[in-house]
Each structure stands twice: as C-alpha cells, then as structure tokens.
Design an enzyme around this catalytic site. Structure first.
Site: not given
Length: 508
Positions: A261, A295
């Site tokens: 990720e 993010c």
C-alpha cells in the site's frame, strides 16, 4: 497538557521494543518519540537487535503450529475480545494517536474506531473462510478448493495511521490462522507499544501460545530483517513508493509474497452538474484532513472551466476559516505535520510550484509563534497549476491542493489517470452518464473510485488499495483475506477405479 492517557495505557519513560507473546526484552538502545504537537518527549522504545528478532521469529514459528489448528471461530472469539478491549481504551488510545502523530483528536478516536470495526469484521469472517466446490470430469470424483494460512506475516506500517493499518492486516491474518510480526513506524513507536500491550493482555487471558502476535521496533534496518527473511511468508508494507519498490524487489528475490500500500496522488473531478456544497465539503476535508498526510488525501481538484471561478472563490473563502493548532483541542481542524523533515518537503513543493509558474490562490508557509513551538505547523494552501507540472505528478505528504481546469470530461479523465499513482479518485456530478463513465473501464484507473464523496477515507467492508505505483495490494474488507492464505485444490476419488484425466489410458 494533561497526559493521563499515557499512564492509562501503561506507557513508561522507557518501553520494551521487542514483545513476543507474553514476554518482552530490552536492548538498552532507544528510539525517542517526540510529539509534533508541542515538541516534547513522549517516551522511548528500545530498538530490536538481530538476536532479539531471531528469538521473535522462532517463537512465531512455534506458535504457528498451534494457532493454525485452533478453529477459525475460536480465533475470531479472541479477536472479538480485543475489540472489546479497544472499546474500553478508545479514549486514551485515540489521544495517544493524536499526540504522537499529530492528527485531530476526532481523527485519533476515528482511527481506533477503525480498529474496532475491523475486529468486528474479522469475527464475522472467522465463519466465512469459504472455498469452492467444482465438478470433476472423472466419474466418482469430487473436486474442491480450500484455503490454509501462510505462516508468519510481517507487517510494516507507516506513521500516518499508526494503529489502524496494522489492525487491518493483523486481525484478518490472525483469523486466517497466520501469526503476525509487526514493525511500526519509528516516527510513532509508542502507538505500537500501546496496541501490543493491550493485545497481549487478551492473549494471556486466553492462554494463547507465545509468539502469535509480536512487536519489533527500529528503523529500516529492522524492516530489512523481515523482508530478507525466508521464514516470513508475506510482508505487508505501507509507505512510500520508493520504500515499496525496495520491499518488492527484496521479497520477490526470495519468491516471497508482498502486499503493498504505497503512494497516492488523488483527484476529484468536478463537473458542471455537481452540487457545489458537496464539492466544498469533500475537497476541504480531503485536502486538509490529517494535515494532508493521508495516502487518500485529495491532491488535485480538476474543475470544469464553466464553474472554475465559482469553485475557486468558495475555496478561497473557506480556507481562512480553518483553525490550525493543538490537535487535542477539538476546536481545531488542522494539526501539525509529523516532523520538521515533512515541513521541509512541504516548503520544497511550494518552491517547485512557483518555479513551474503556478499561482497560489491561498498562500502557504510555516507557522511561527508559541502555539507552534514544535516547528511542525504549516498553512494549508491552494495552488492554481497546469495538469502537467512535474510537481503535480509527485505525492507531497502535506496540505497542498492543486487546482486544475478542464474543458471536457475525456480531458478530465486523462488528467486523473496520467499520474503514476493509482489509489483513490472521485467525481462530483448529478449526471448518471458522467458517473457511470467515471466508474467504467474507460474511466478512473484507480483502485478506489467514488461518486459524490471525496477521495479520503475508506469503509472497512471494502477492499482498500490501488493500482500502478500504489502497489496493487488490497487490505481490510471484501475478499482481501485471500492475500493472507494459500489456495489448495483437492480431488477425492470415491470410486473403485482410477480413471485418468483427458481420457488417458494405461494397459496394465
């Protein structure tokens, strides 16, 4: 500042950095954790040595032999109890997240709530680790597939979600029958210690074997212990694209599994058919929530030329109303960046925008004064840019929003997709055709594509992750659990003969 939450969590001036099962060790070499809120020392965590790491892995290997055979619903019951412990400690743990990382107190509590939610999800999952049954082409045969745990799962988490992302991985992996070794970010180690101590309490009460869930602490070198170790079946890593490429290459060289990720460079497309009140809410929180250190933070706002000036004016009016300061004060909207290095990167991005010819609709800069004594506070800013500016194609972990104009939807979709990252995206429109095009194969190329909500945040029930340089990993909901298990195909012959596939015959 009232820091009773540290005592409530059992944190001390010096904390063990290696915890395996019910025991902990201390190397006498420490990582110091300073709060970006006020610059004060929270505490320190001992660094994990190579010898301690090997002991952790040995304990994990031994624990796996027992844990994998415990029925999944019973593993789920232990996770349920941890969820209850988190409910009990939600306030102090949320305060620690806010104080050590710098996000608002509401977001700190929200992150602990995500942990609770994933525990609930994992409990349900413990009774739903389904395989498939398939028809065999051979008479008297049954064919099916089942899923088995991988073994040791290493989790490397980032500072921006210091507790939730670990839990997304660990709770699912544990229910699947894996054992977990966690290396939290060295920028938020106290959160790791707190979560581990709470979990060890639950594991001890259930007489769980030592080594089922362990904690190691240190910098990237300790992370390399995991990535280079053939005993670690899967490494789940959250962080920068640069870090992810190193992890992928290292683990791939030994044919291990990775779940990555990585970075996001997320855009909201605003069409003439959008509800501008929704646009303002989604863009504002997406850009400044967690001080732009998610993010999934909104980096780019791609606005149709016919409404560009109106959207710009609304944003310019809203930004001065943001309150920046101590994130544990619920009256404030925006806290600090994680450290002064992050501030330097923010300032460098502003300089890059100016070099490339961008114009600041809302000016940025470092905040000075007694209220910002840690040196980590900055002003959320908005820059009018061209879509192809080099800096726009990079992820800056800070509250900088790039405002981009477009003329038709195909152009907006091209702008959305042209960056190397592919995590989250959104379109604001009340036009069904525009929404469906955005969600189609010809639309957004991101792992997450939303309509009339922003890019920031995710629900536990859906698989979280992105494409391209975001890494391709999926965590949390849907069938993301399959990443933590190995598939096995089984064929059973219950006939009295042995017919071969494809009609092959032997004369014996």
């Amino acid at each position: 500042m009232d820091k009773r939450f540290l005592k409530q969590l059992g944190l001390r001036k010096h904390n063990a950095g290696t915890m395996t099962g019910l025991e902990s060790t201390n190397s006498s070499k420490y990582i110091k954790s300073f709060s970006p809120v006020d610059g004060e020392l929270i505490g320190s965590v001992s660094k994990t040595t190579r010898e301690e790491y090997d002991a952790v892995i040995a304990a994990a290997q031994e624990a796996f032999k027992t844990w994998r055979l415990l029925p999944a619903p019973k593993r789920g019951e232990i996770i349920r109890q941890y969820g209850e412990e988190l409910r009990r400690m939600k306030d102090p743990l949320g305060r620690l997240v806010s104080y050590e990382m710098g996000k608002s107190l509401q977001e700190g509590w929200g992150e602990v709530q995500e942990m609770i939610d994933i525990c609930d999800f994992a409990v349900g999952l413990s009774r739903q680790l389904y395989g498939l049954s398939m028809h065999s082409e051979r008479p008297g045969h049954r064919m099916y597939e089942q899923w088995h745990p991988l073994g040791i799962v290493g989790v490397i988490s980032a500072f921006n979600f210091p507790v939730a992302v670990w839990s997304w991985n660990a709770m699912i992996a544990l229910v699947c029958g894996d054992v977990v070794v966690w290396k939290p970010s060295e920028k938020a180690p106290m959160c790791g210690v707190a979560c581990q101590q709470l979990f060890q309490k639950v594991l001890q009460e259930n007489e769980v074997p030592e080594g089922v869930c362990s904690l190691i602490n240190g910098d990237y070198k300790v992370g390399e212990f995991l990535t280079k170790d053939e005993r670690v079946a899967l490494v789940s890593a959250t962080g920068s694209i640069r870090m992810g490429k190193i992890v992928a290459a290292t683990v791939g060289a030994r044919l291990g599994k990775t779940l990555l990720e990585l970075g996001g460079n997320n855009a909201i497309i605003v069409t003439p058919n959008a509800d501008l009140d929704i646009v303002l809410t989604g863009a504002l929180f997406g850009a400044v929530g967690t001080a732009g250190q998610r993010c999934t933070s909104t980096r780019r706002l791609i606005v149709h030329e016919s409404i560009y000036d109106e959207v710009k004016q609304k944003l310019a009016k809203a930004y001065p109303q943001l309150r920046i300061g101590d994130p544990l004060d619920e009256n404030n909207h925006v806290g600090p960046l994680i450290d002064t290095q992050a501030v330097d990167q923010y300032l460098s991005a502003i300089e890059a925008v100016e070099r490339e010819g961008g114009n600041f609709l809302v000016e940025g800069g470092r905040l000075e004064g007694d209220a910002y004594s840690s040196g980590c506070y900055v002003k959320p800013c908005i820059a009018e840019v061209e879509h192809d500016f080099e800096i726009v194609h990079h992820e800056t972990f800070a509250p900088i929003l790039y405002l981009i104009k477009y003329s038709d939807l195909s152009e907006a979709l091209a702008y959305n997709n042209e960056v190397p990252q592919g995590l989250s995206s959104a379109i604001m429109t009340n036009n069904l055709r525009e929404a469906e095009l955005f969600l189609s194969a010809a639309g957004s190329d991101c792992g997450i594509a939303n309509v009339n909500i922003g890019t920031s945040g995710a629900e536990i029930g859906g698989a979280f992750g992105g494409e391209k340089e975001t890494g391709g990993g999926r965590e949390s909901g849907s069938d993301a659990w399959k990443a933590y298990m190995r598939r096995q195909t089984n064929t059973i012959n219950y006939s009295e003969t042995l017919p071969l596939a494809q009609g092959i015959k032997f004369d014996l």
